[in-house]
Design a protein around this motif. Structure first.
Motif, PDB file in Angstrom:
ATOM      1  N   LYS A   1      -2.615   5.676  -3.513  1.00 37.52           N
ATOM      2  CA  LYS A   1      -2.561   5.446  -2.064  1.00 37.52           C
ATOM      3  C   LYS A   1      -3.919   5.046  -1.494  1.00 37.52           C
ATOM      4  O   LYS A   1      -4.000   4.570  -0.381  1.00 37.52           O
ATOM      5  CB  LYS A   1      -2.054   6.701  -1.334  1.00 37.52           C
ATOM      6  CG  LYS A   1      -0.688   7.169  -1.783  1.00 37.52           C
ATOM      7  CD  LYS A   1       0.378   6.166  -1.479  1.00 37.52           C
ATOM      8  CE  LYS A   1       1.739   6.699  -1.874  1.00 37.52           C
ATOM      9  NZ  LYS A   1       2.718   5.668  -2.058  1.00 37.52           N
TER      10      LYS A   1
ATOM     11  N   ARG B   1       0.839  -1.206   0.000  1.00 37.64           N
ATOM     12  CA  ARG B   1       0.000   0.000   0.000  1.00 37.64           C
ATOM     13  C   ARG B   1       0.879   1.264   0.000  1.00 37.64           C
ATOM     14  O   ARG B   1       0.595   2.228  -0.706  1.00 37.64           O
ATOM     15  CB  ARG B   1      -0.918   0.001   1.222  1.00 37.64           C
ATOM     16  CG  ARG B   1      -1.933   1.133   1.229  1.00 37.64           C
ATOM     17  CD  ARG B   1      -2.853   1.085   2.443  1.00 37.64           C
ATOM     18  NE  ARG B   1      -3.544  -0.194   2.605  1.00 37.64           N
ATOM     19  CZ  ARG B   1      -3.258  -1.084   3.551  1.00 37.64           C
ATOM     20  NH1 ARG B   1      -2.316  -0.851   4.441  1.00 37.64           N
ATOM     21  NH2 ARG B   1      -3.926  -2.215   3.626  1.00 37.64           N
TER      22      ARG B   1
ATOM     23  N   ALA C   1      -5.361  -2.540  -0.767  1.00 32.79           N
ATOM     24  CA  ALA C   1      -4.297  -3.500  -1.052  1.00 32.79           C
ATOM     25  C   ALA C   1      -4.712  -4.931  -0.740  1.00 32.79           C
ATOM     26  O   ALA C   1      -4.346  -5.859  -1.473  1.00 32.79           O
ATOM     27  CB  ALA C   1      -3.027  -3.121  -0.290  1.00 32.79           C
TER      28      ALA C   1
END
Length: 166
Positions: free
Chosen positions: A74, A68, A78
């Protein structure tokens, strides 16, 4: 006046707003181009990005939090991304022996193969910015680095204010 016509605005407050809108507007074009490219490989840009990170770390396994942290987006989930890659057989996931709450993620042989086939076609993505000279591309990278620095400074200032108000 060109940007104003493209995005349907009569005017901007200032050149900084115009620059922000221009970056966001251009991001949409780049994002669509990238997604179309990766779709040919039955993959998303985020999935490729994760595989690229895993390949660079190979043979060292990484955690979901490491992944991540290194992702271009961002905000990506993940864990869900790794689950999808695992379902496709592109990564291997195992429990971390020292911390049972973590998982170790490693790119699989199949993952290596698909990323190699994608890499041989990546020059197609470069074509999207070929209207710039190499020097202009370098300048753009430097300018965007400055923009990210400015954004980080503003975010830190906002965070400090929030902490003071708590």
């Amino acid at each position: 006046m060109i940007l104003e016509n493209e995005v349907g605005l009569n005017s901007f407050r200032n050149e900084w707003q115009k620059a922000s809108v221009s970056i966001l507007y251009t991001y949409g074009f780049l994002s669509n181009g990238y997604e179309s490219f990766f779709k040919k490989f039955n993959m998303t840009g985020q999935q490729y990005n994760a595989l690229r990170i895993l390949r660079d770390q190979y043979p060292k396994p990484v955690s979901t939090s490491f992944l991540r942290e290194k992702m271009l987006d961002k905000m990506s989930d993940a864990s869900r991304l790794v689950s999808r890659l695992n379902a496709k057989g592109l990564v291997e996931v195992s429990q971390n022996k020292s911390d049972k709450r973590l998982v170790n993620i490693l790119i699989s042989q199949k993952g290596h193969q698909i990323i190699s086939s994608i890499d041989s076609s990546l020059s197609e993505l470069d074509e999207m910015l070929k209207s710039l000279t190499e020097e202009e591309a370098t300048t753009l990278v430097e300018l965007l680095y400055k923009v990210r620095g400015s954004i980080k400074t503003v975010e830190e200032r906002i965070l400090e204010k929030e902490q003071v108000n708590v």
